[in-house]
Enzyme design. Structure first.
Site: not given
Length: 284
Positions: A183, A240
């Site tokens: 990611r 995040c």
């Protein structure tokens, strides 16, 4: 007072203590009902369910119409009412757990510190450690007498998207991304339709804070592993996908004796909600 982690056996010794409040934070980002469904099947006695999407997050769009990310912080007043509804008072010892290495329980840990409550800990190893110790589960839910927790001086800090934008030029602070490596590199479009990371951000996957058994690494090892990322935790920003698993890195830093890092609550989901903000891909 337990302020970072607690083990399963110690928790089991306080199940009937009226000053202890246990919260089940199980969740699945791809299945919003997974947490409450799992809670109904079995949970630690006395535990109440904390919904990451509703109890531990606020509105996705601000009063100015701007997108704030997938899991923005709840308003302080609303959060305090939720905490009181679970029976939390200023003298409560709160314990949060999940079945995911603490990735969701750490969000509740951080939120309580955000309203100035220090007596909150994450069950080390979560429900897996509880069951491995042969400790019982129940299916009935309990309601607590409302608590009286008050807002006190925050024990944690945050930064805004504008702060992170300004940091692109100053580079005064180090941004650390808690997402999985694919990611971070921009290679997982299923979860992140716009892939990549904030330019200059470093990667510390939250699961790297754990041993193979799902418990946190010890303080010395965590301190050693965080050392290459920054020299001063107070100059670090944790982010995040949506401000949830970044709290896991913040908990790990606290365990390591490296307090002071800030949370960017909107994180990647807010960042890419505004196309003008730059995106980097690949390894840093």
């Amino acid at each position: 007072m337990h302020t970072t982690l607690i083990d399963a056996v110690t928790l089991s010794q306080h199940l009937n203590d009226p000053k202890w409040v246990i919260l089940d934070c199980r969740h699945d980002l791809m299945n919003p009902n997974a947490g409450i469904d799992s809670f109904a099947i079995g949970h630690i006695a006395g535990a109440q369910f904390a919904n990451v999407d509703t109890d531990l997050s606020g509105a996705k769009v601000g009063v100015d119409g701007k997108f704030l990310g997938r899991h923005p912080l709840p308003g302080r007043a609303a959060l305090l009412e939720t905490l009181r509804g679970w029976g939390i008072s200023d003298d409560s010892q709160v314990v949060a757990y999940d079945a995911h290495g603490g990735m969701f329980a750490a969000r509740l840990w951080w939120l309580l510190r955000w309203v100035g409550h220090p007596a909150v800990a994450v069950l080390d190893g979560g429900l897996v450690a509880w069951q491995a110790a042969g400790l019982p589960m129940v299916t009935h839910a309990e309601r607590r007498t409302p608590g009286t927790i008050s807002e006190r001086t925050p024990l944690v800090s945050t930064v805004s998207a504008d702060d992170v934008v300004a940091n692109l030029s100053s580079q005064a602070r180090t941004v650390v991304d808690a997402r999985a490596n694919d990611r971070y590199r921009g290679e997982n479009e299923t979860i992140d339709p716009v892939g990549g990371h904030i330019p200059g951000a470093k990667n510390r996957f939250f699961k790297d804070n754990l041993n193979a058994d799902g418990r946190f690494k010890d303080a010395a090892q965590l301190k050693t592993e965080f050392a290459p990322l920054f020299s001063d935790a107070s100059q670090a920003i944790m982010q995040c996908g949506s401000g949830v698993t970044a709290c896991h890195n913040l908990l790990a830093l606290e365990i390591a004796g490296l307090p002071g890092a800030a949370l960017y609550p909107g994180s990647w989901s807010e960042w890419v909600g505004h196309p003008s903000r730059p995106v980097a891909t690949g390894a840093n």
